[in-house]
Design a protein around this motif. Structure first.
Motif, PDB file in Angstrom:
ATOM      1  N   GLY A  72       0.716  -1.372   0.037  1.00  0.00           N
ATOM      2  CA  GLY A  72      -0.151   0.357   0.139  1.00  0.00           C
ATOM      3  C   GLY A  72       0.416   1.384  -0.033  1.00  0.00           C
ATOM      4  O   GLY A  72       0.350   1.990  -0.933  1.00  0.00           O
ATOM      5  N   TRP A  73       1.905   1.427   0.596  1.00  0.00           N
ATOM      6  CA  TRP A  73       2.794   2.178   1.274  1.00  0.00           C
ATOM      7  C   TRP A  73       3.664   2.457  -0.969  1.00  0.00           C
ATOM      8  O   TRP A  73       3.973   3.369  -0.714  1.00  0.00           O
ATOM      9  N   GLU A  74       4.086   1.665  -1.318  1.00  0.00           N
ATOM     10  CA  GLU A  74       4.591   1.719  -2.105  1.00  0.00           C
ATOM     11  C   GLU A  74       3.996   1.809  -3.421  1.00  0.00           C
ATOM     12  O   GLU A  74       4.526   3.326  -4.164  1.00  0.00           O
ATOM     13  N   ALA A  75       2.442   1.634  -3.040  1.00  0.00           N
ATOM     14  CA  ALA A  75       1.518   1.965  -4.962  1.00  0.00           C
ATOM     15  C   ALA A  75       1.490   3.748  -3.778  1.00  0.00           C
ATOM     16  O   ALA A  75       1.311   4.471  -5.225  1.00  0.00           O
ATOM     17  N   ILE A  93       8.963   8.046   3.105  1.00  0.00           N
ATOM     18  CA  ILE A  93       9.143   6.670   3.341  1.00  0.00           C
ATOM     19  C   ILE A  93       9.209   6.057   2.235  1.00  0.00           C
ATOM     20  O   ILE A  93       9.621   4.823   3.051  1.00  0.00           O
ATOM     21  N   LEU A  94       9.099   5.380   1.287  1.00  0.00           N
ATOM     22  CA  LEU A  94      10.004   5.105   0.004  1.00  0.00           C
ATOM     23  C   LEU A  94      11.562   4.741   0.585  1.00  0.00           C
ATOM     24  O   LEU A  94      11.806   3.371  -0.296  1.00  0.00           O
ATOM     25  N   PHE A  95      12.245   5.140   0.888  1.00  0.00           N
ATOM     26  CA  PHE A  95      13.061   5.937   1.387  1.00  0.00           C
ATOM     27  C   PHE A  95      13.981   4.421   2.942  1.00  0.00           C
ATOM     28  O   PHE A  95      14.569   3.429   2.719  1.00  0.00           O
ATOM     29  N   LEU A  96      12.298   4.137   3.577  1.00  0.00           N
ATOM     30  CA  LEU A  96      12.199   3.615   4.785  1.00  0.00           C
ATOM     31  C   LEU A  96      11.962   1.874   4.450  1.00  0.00           C
ATOM     32  O   LEU A  96      12.412   1.246   4.635  1.00  0.00           O
TER      33      LEU A  96
END
Length: 161
Positions: A72-75, A93-96
């Motif tokens: 979900g976070w990736e999308a 967020i994507l770095f994490l």
């Protein structure tokens, strides 16, 4: 005297001097793959199962919940990067996501490559997809969204997050 050689030299030494296009290309180059990857993991049963198995093998707690959380976070964050909306937060967020993916899998990936020596191992780690994406996301966080973004249109381009 012709100016073409001098113009070519200026491009070689200073680039094209269109940083806003560079920021757009970087955002799209990172955001689109994350958006597609996240959607694949959300909506494709095979990809969803692969991620769940990978999370289980990596020792991540509650893989049944984590698979939906990560996908979900990736999308969502990938879409935000594509749009250039809350760019710094989306990149963070994507770095994490990349950092966790690297930390739980680097040893397994490195063992498969069987590096010959330290510098060979260092090169393998440096070219891991998670690491390369992480560097690109850090640049996006610090560089900002650029003029071709929703952040710029609504006046959020000056915020780090």
């Amino acid at each position: 005297m012709s100016w073409e050689p001098l113009a070519f030299l200026a491009i070689l030494t200073h680039g094209l001097a269109v940083a806003d296009f560079g920021e757009l290309i970087l955002r799209l180059g990172v955001g689109v793959p994350f958006l597609i990857s996240g959607c694949n993991k959300l909506f494709c049963p095979t990809c969803h199962r692969w991620l769940r198995n990978n999370l289980t093998n990596s020792g991540i707690a509650c893989p049944a919940v984590a698979v939906w959380w990560v996908a979900g976070w990736e999308a969502f964050a990938g879409l935000l990067l594509v749009l250039g909306l809350f760019t710094g937060a989306a990149a963070f967020i994507l770095f994490l996501v990349c950092a966790v993916a690297f930390l739980v899998s680097w040893r397994r990936k490195l063992d498969k490559k069987n590096p010959a020596h330290f510098w060979d191992a260092y090169t393998e780690i440096g070219f891991m997809f998670d690491v390369l994406l992480g560097w690109m996301l850090l640049v996006t966080m610090f560089q900002g969204p650029g003029k071709f973004s929703l952040d710029y249109l609504i006046g959020l381009d000056y915020l780090f997050f």
